[in-house]
Design an enzyme around this catalytic site. Structure first.
Site, PDB file in Angstrom:
ATOM      1  N   ASP A 104       0.864  -1.176   0.000  1.00 38.20           N
ATOM      2  CA  ASP A 104       0.000   0.000   0.000  1.00 38.20           C
ATOM      3  C   ASP A 104       0.902   1.227   0.000  1.00 38.20           C
ATOM      4  OD1 ASP A 104      -2.095   1.686   0.284  1.00 38.20           O
ATOM      5  OD2 ASP A 104      -2.232   1.499   2.446  1.00 38.20           O
ATOM      6  N   THR A 106      -3.112   5.696  -3.909  1.00 37.65           N
ATOM      7  CA  THR A 106      -1.988   6.333  -3.218  1.00 37.65           C
ATOM      8  C   THR A 106      -0.683   6.089  -3.960  1.00 37.65           C
ATOM      9  OG1 THR A 106      -1.912   4.360  -1.852  1.00 37.65           O
ATOM     10  CG2 THR A 106      -2.962   6.266  -0.928  1.00 37.65           C
ATOM     11  N   THR A 107      -0.582   4.912  -4.594  1.00 40.28           N
ATOM     12  CA  THR A 107       0.652   4.613  -5.324  1.00 40.28           C
ATOM     13  C   THR A 107       0.710   5.439  -6.608  1.00 40.28           C
ATOM     14  OG1 THR A 107       0.371   2.372  -4.518  1.00 40.28           O
ATOM     15  CG2 THR A 107       2.072   2.726  -6.132  1.00 40.28           C
ATOM     16  N   ASP A 149      -9.130  -0.103   1.698  1.00 38.40           N
ATOM     17  CA  ASP A 149      -9.086   0.488   0.356  1.00 38.40           C
ATOM     18  C   ASP A 149     -10.341   0.139  -0.433  1.00 38.40           C
ATOM     19  OD1 ASP A 149      -6.714   1.599   0.834  1.00 38.40           O
ATOM     20  OD2 ASP A 149      -5.571   0.563  -0.696  1.00 38.40           O
TER      21      ASP A 149
END
Length: 568
Positions: free
Chosen positions: A81, A114-115, A419
């Site tokens: 994550d 987020t990545t 998520d």
């Protein structure tokens, strides 16, 4: 000789920088302060951003790798994550720190992507490097990027597909594209089902939403969808309860441990004798008075219990303590009692069972008692006792019970589930989807490249460069699959370009059929995302693009880094 000395002095004078001749260099800043100015600072920032993006690059897509992080205490975190990795990494460079803030903001705002946001922001900065080396002023680059951002959002709007939240299959595919890249993808269907069930349970019409506000539904995952992690068992034993559970045992061993259709009363006052706020000393002269005082204490507790028992509840739950005497009365009246429950758990119980939390025993009304719970049962899992309140009718809160081999596995699965639930929540808020697998990014890149031809002046370079930066997502997906990156990305570019050409030949660019071709993250082949069924929430994608470009603009504007500034 004196004249010779003068001549030497005169020769030396010009070499001393700053100040009058013969005076040392002028020092404005403290000598400990380090300064980086102009080009050096900007290029330093870009390389820091590149370093941060490279840490995370391998964790994008279904073929992603995991990172193992050790903290100074010796604990380990195993995750892919993006937000979690960056939270744990200790960074000293100021720009890298602000990049890390990005992923946190993305996580709080939409919970997914987020990545991608870090990779994209890093890439946008990297594409700005040649312009800075060519002495283009950063504000010009920033203006070009901002125009590109507006155009990109328009393209996303065109690509979007409106979806019905009740359409189970579409929603399943959507969540799958989110979890497919995570560690728990082996139990994909199970996870997807759980995330959907949890969010749709918690969703309810917002009481304070106005007519025209966008969020008509209110989804509070944090408060009302509690994740209970219990090590042991198998991941497939995990489930979403139609109700709540918590880790408490009954207060008295004689109390019932299974009740069907219980009447539940929730309190947040102590069921024991109230001690005065201030310290009091009582002097007793008669020995009878002592007994009277004790009796008064007992009567006070007895009264409280009688007020409760009058409503014939089966279960009493309080956030504070329950004295031994009160337990005795409850056990006699065949009431099960729980004490010292967390406030959050109590609120969840209230939402699930339809009860109201009461603050004083003399204010209890019949309407405060919760009757929506179908079954109360105490179960022992491993060493611990758990109270289950299940089979609630139309519960507005739920507990997600996760089982798994070890703590690390459970933590990672909890992050993945979080998520997934955020993704469902975003779609409940804004039911629009965009194709995944790098299709949206490629469409934006092609669109910007075409629009770039119409941009005049110096801004054209940065405008097109922002489009090229978008291609980093499909490129990284291809990279992580291990296929030939150049070939795959070129083919994908050709697909999107052909779609645009076709629309231009037909003479209308407005009603352009969106081109949904992207990369299948598992095999690395080109597929139509419509067939593969990989979709992502519109809000996540748009937020990613906005955050990435805006932050890149901010970092480009920095032209001086002064470290060692004054302590506040």
């Amino acid at each position: 000789s004196r004249q010779g000395a003068k001549r030497n002095m005169a020769a030396m004078a010009p070499q001393m920088p700053g100040g009058a001749p013969g005076m040392g260099p002028m020092m404005v800043l403290n000598s400990k302060t380090q300064r980086k100015t102009g080009r050096e600072a900007q290029l330093g920032n870009i390389s820091a951003a590149r370093a941060v993006a490279d840490i995370i690059r391998t964790t994008l897509g279904p073929r992603s790798m995991l990172k193992m992080l050790l903290d100074p205490m010796g604990g380990i975190v195993i995750t892919n994550d993006g937000n979690c990795i960056l939270r744990e990494v200790d960074v000293s460079h100021p720009t890298a720190k602000s990049m890390i803030e990005l992923s946190r903001a993305q996580d709080e705002e939409v919970g997914d992507g987020t990545t991608s946001v870090i990779i994209l922001a890093g890439e946008v900065l990297i594409t700005a490097e040649p312009f800075i080396r060519a002495n283009l002023h950063p504000t010009v680059i920033v203006q070009g990027y901002n125009r590109a951002l507006q155009e990109a959002l328009r393209i996303c709007e065109r690509q979007a597909l409106v979806v019905d939240v009740k359409d189970k299959d579409r929603m399943m595919k959507l969540v799958q594209s989110c979890i497919g890249t995570k560690f728990s993808s082996r139990w994909n269907d199970k996870m997807v089902e759980m995330a959907l069930q949890a969010v749709l349970t918690v969703a309810r019409l917002s009481s304070y939403a106005s007519e025209n506000s966008s969020h008509k539904t209110e989804v509070d995952i944090k408060r009302y969808a509690k994740v209970e992690k219990i090590p042991g068992g198998e991941i497939s034993d995990s489930c979403v309860l139609r109700g709540v559970m918590f880790n408490k045992d009954v207060t008295h061993s004689k109390m019932r441990r299974r009740i069907e259709q219980p009447r539940i009363l929730l309190l947040d006052c102590p069921l024991e004798y109230k001690k005065g706020e201030s310290q009091t000393n009582v002097e007793i002269t008669n020995d009878e008075d002592w007994n009277t005082m004790l009796r008064m204490e007992e009567e006070y507790v007895e009264n409280m219990c009688m007020e409760i028992i009058a409503f014939k509840p089966d279960i009493v739950v309080t956030e504070k303590g329950v004295s031994d005497l009160a337990q005795h009365f409850f056990a006699k009246a065949n009431i099960t009692a729980f004490r010292r429950l967390r406030k959050t758990d109590n609120n969840r119980m209230a939402r699930a069972t339809g009860a109201t939390v009461v603050s004083r025993t003399d204010e209890i009304q019949e309407s405060d008692i919760g009757t929506k719970c179908g079954l109360f049962e105490m179960r022992k899992i491993g060493e611990e006792d758990f109270a289950f309140f299940e089979e609630c009718e139309d519960p507005k809160a739920c507990t997600i019970m996760l089982r798994g081999g070890s703590k690390d596995v459970l933590n990672e699965i909890e992050r993945n589930l979080q998520d997934a639930m955020q993704v469902v929540r975003n779609v409940v808020y804004e039911p629009k989807l965009l194709p995944g697998g790098g299709a949206t990014e490629m469409a934006v890149a092609m669109g910007l490249r075409r629009s770039g031809l119409r941009v005049e002046g110096v801004q054209q370079g940065p405008f097109v460069a922002a489009g090229e930066a978008m291609e980093v997502i499909p490129r990284t997906l291809a990279q992580n699959c291990g296929v030939s990156v150049i070939r795959t990305v070129t083919q994908l570019r050709a697909k999107h370009a052909a779609a645009l050409d076709e629309a231009q030949q037909n003479g209308d660019c407005t009603s352009l059929a969106p081109c949904n071709w992207g990369i299948n993250g598992t095999t690395g082949e080109l597929v139509d995302m419509e067939e593969l069924g990989v979709w992502e929430p519109y809000s996540v994608k748009v937020q990613t693009i906005k955050t990435a470009i805006e932050s890149a603009c901010m970092i480009l504007r920095i032209d001086e880094i002064v470290s060692g500034s004054k302590k506040k």
